[in-house]
Design a protein around this motif. Structure first.
Motif, PDB file in Angstrom:
ATOM      1  N   GLN A  98       0.858  -1.182   0.000  1.00 55.61           N
ATOM      2  CA  GLN A  98       0.000   0.000   0.000  1.00 55.61           C
ATOM      3  C   GLN A  98       0.894   1.232   0.000  1.00 55.61           C
ATOM      4  O   GLN A  98       1.830   1.322   0.782  1.00 55.61           O
ATOM      5  CB  GLN A  98      -0.874   0.029   1.258  1.00 55.61           C
ATOM      6  CG  GLN A  98      -1.936  -1.041   1.305  1.00 55.61           C
ATOM      7  CD  GLN A  98      -3.121  -0.700   0.419  1.00 55.61           C
ATOM      8  OE1 GLN A  98      -3.466   0.456   0.243  1.00 55.61           O
ATOM      9  NE2 GLN A  98      -3.728  -1.727  -0.150  1.00 55.61           N
ATOM     10  N   ARG A 122       0.266   5.519  -0.303  1.00 52.80           N
ATOM     11  CA  ARG A 122      -0.668   6.638  -0.411  1.00 52.80           C
ATOM     12  C   ARG A 122      -2.106   6.183  -0.649  1.00 52.80           C
ATOM     13  O   ARG A 122      -2.817   6.693  -1.501  1.00 52.80           O
ATOM     14  CB  ARG A 122      -0.223   7.612  -1.495  1.00 52.80           C
ATOM     15  CG  ARG A 122       1.070   8.290  -1.132  1.00 52.80           C
ATOM     16  CD  ARG A 122       1.422   9.379  -2.091  1.00 52.80           C
ATOM     17  NE  ARG A 122       2.662  10.009  -1.664  1.00 52.80           N
ATOM     18  CZ  ARG A 122       3.307  10.891  -2.363  1.00 52.80           C
ATOM     19  NH1 ARG A 122       2.854  11.295  -3.522  1.00 52.80           N
ATOM     20  NH2 ARG A 122       4.422  11.417  -1.906  1.00 52.80           N
ATOM     21  N   GLY A 123      -2.488   5.152   0.105  1.00 51.58           N
ATOM     22  CA  GLY A 123      -3.864   4.679   0.074  1.00 51.58           C
ATOM     23  C   GLY A 123      -4.229   3.793  -1.099  1.00 51.58           C
ATOM     24  O   GLY A 123      -5.384   3.410  -1.234  1.00 51.58           O
ATOM     25  N   LYS A 124      -3.273   3.441  -1.947  1.00 53.62           N
ATOM     26  CA  LYS A 124      -3.562   2.589  -3.100  1.00 53.62           C
ATOM     27  C   LYS A 124      -2.696   1.336  -3.059  1.00 53.62           C
ATOM     28  O   LYS A 124      -1.543   1.378  -2.619  1.00 53.62           O
ATOM     29  CB  LYS A 124      -3.268   3.322  -4.411  1.00 53.62           C
ATOM     30  CG  LYS A 124      -4.245   4.405  -4.762  1.00 53.62           C
ATOM     31  CD  LYS A 124      -3.945   4.919  -6.149  1.00 53.62           C
ATOM     32  CE  LYS A 124      -4.966   5.949  -6.584  1.00 53.62           C
ATOM     33  NZ  LYS A 124      -4.694   6.429  -7.936  1.00 53.62           N
ATOM     34  N   ARG A 151      -0.317  -1.220  -4.671  1.00 52.03           N
ATOM     35  CA  ARG A 151       0.686  -1.152  -5.744  1.00 52.03           C
ATOM     36  C   ARG A 151       1.277  -2.540  -5.954  1.00 52.03           C
ATOM     37  O   ARG A 151       1.362  -3.342  -5.031  1.00 52.03           O
ATOM     38  CB  ARG A 151       1.824  -0.185  -5.381  1.00 52.03           C
ATOM     39  CG  ARG A 151       1.392   1.165  -4.895  1.00 52.03           C
ATOM     40  CD  ARG A 151       0.806   2.014  -5.969  1.00 52.03           C
ATOM     41  NE  ARG A 151       0.427   3.307  -5.397  1.00 52.03           N
ATOM     42  CZ  ARG A 151       0.088   4.339  -6.098  1.00 52.03           C
ATOM     43  NH1 ARG A 151       0.070   4.271  -7.402  1.00 52.03           N
ATOM     44  NH2 ARG A 151      -0.255   5.453  -5.513  1.00 52.03           N
ATOM     45  N   GLN A 188       3.914  -0.109 -12.238  1.00 54.46           N
ATOM     46  CA  GLN A 188       2.839   0.587 -12.940  1.00 54.46           C
ATOM     47  C   GLN A 188       3.348   1.568 -14.001  1.00 54.46           C
ATOM     48  O   GLN A 188       3.069   2.762 -13.950  1.00 54.46           O
ATOM     49  CB  GLN A 188       1.936   1.294 -11.941  1.00 54.46           C
ATOM     50  CG  GLN A 188       1.246   0.321 -11.012  1.00 54.46           C
ATOM     51  CD  GLN A 188       0.473   1.003  -9.913  1.00 54.46           C
ATOM     52  OE1 GLN A 188       0.867   2.062  -9.436  1.00 54.46           O
ATOM     53  NE2 GLN A 188      -0.615   0.382  -9.498  1.00 54.46           N
TER      54      GLN A 188
END
Length: 155
Positions: A57, A59-61, A63, A85
């Protein structure tokens, strides 16, 4: 964008290389920090072709990082490629023997973007270059202390 770092350690080059390629230490460290680490190769020892998938995780996403060892020249050099990404990063770690008991570790990473979102991320990293360089210096010093501590416990 490139980031570089250099640190001298009071460890012979062969032992420094062995400790830097002890991938289980890094896998456990990532797991302690909440990442999911999966080794996706069938190699018994680290070398060219070793691959990992790392989920974490940031920044809240969620990965997903794919990491592959692309070069392995014991005890002089390690090369890796990381893909996150659309952001490709080439990593090179060189070891140089300064004396029988002292080794210089040189780190280099070069990043390039393959997508629009990766270009935006890379641009924000370029704007924060000075703080990234400061963090790199601190991380290299922490790595030096950790390697020297591990070496003193081995002796």
């Amino acid at each position: 964008m490139e980031l570089t770092g250099r640190e001298d350690v009071d460890i012979p080059i062969a032992q420094a290389f062995d400790m830097l390629t002890d991938v289980e230490v890094y896998e456990r460290s990532a797991l302690r920090r909440g990442a999911e680490v999966t080794r996706v190769d069938s190699l018994a020892r680290p070398g060219v072709g070793a691959k990992w998938e790392v989920g974490f995780q940031f920044r809240g996403k969620a990965r997903e990082l794919n990491l592959e060892m692309t070069g392995f020249d014991a005890p002089n050099e390690i090369e890796m490629k990381a893909i996150l990404q659309g952001l490709e990063t080439d990593i090179k770690i060189e070891l140089v023997a300064l004396s029988r008991t002292r080794t210089r570790i040189q780190f280099w990473s070069g990043m390039r973007a393959n997508s629009l979102s990766a270009r935006l991320l890379l641009q924000s990293l370029k704007l924060a270059r000075s703080s990234l360089n400061k963090r790199m210096v601190k991380r290299m010093a922490t790595m030096r202390d950790d390697l020297e501590d591990r070496y003193s416990r081995m002796a």
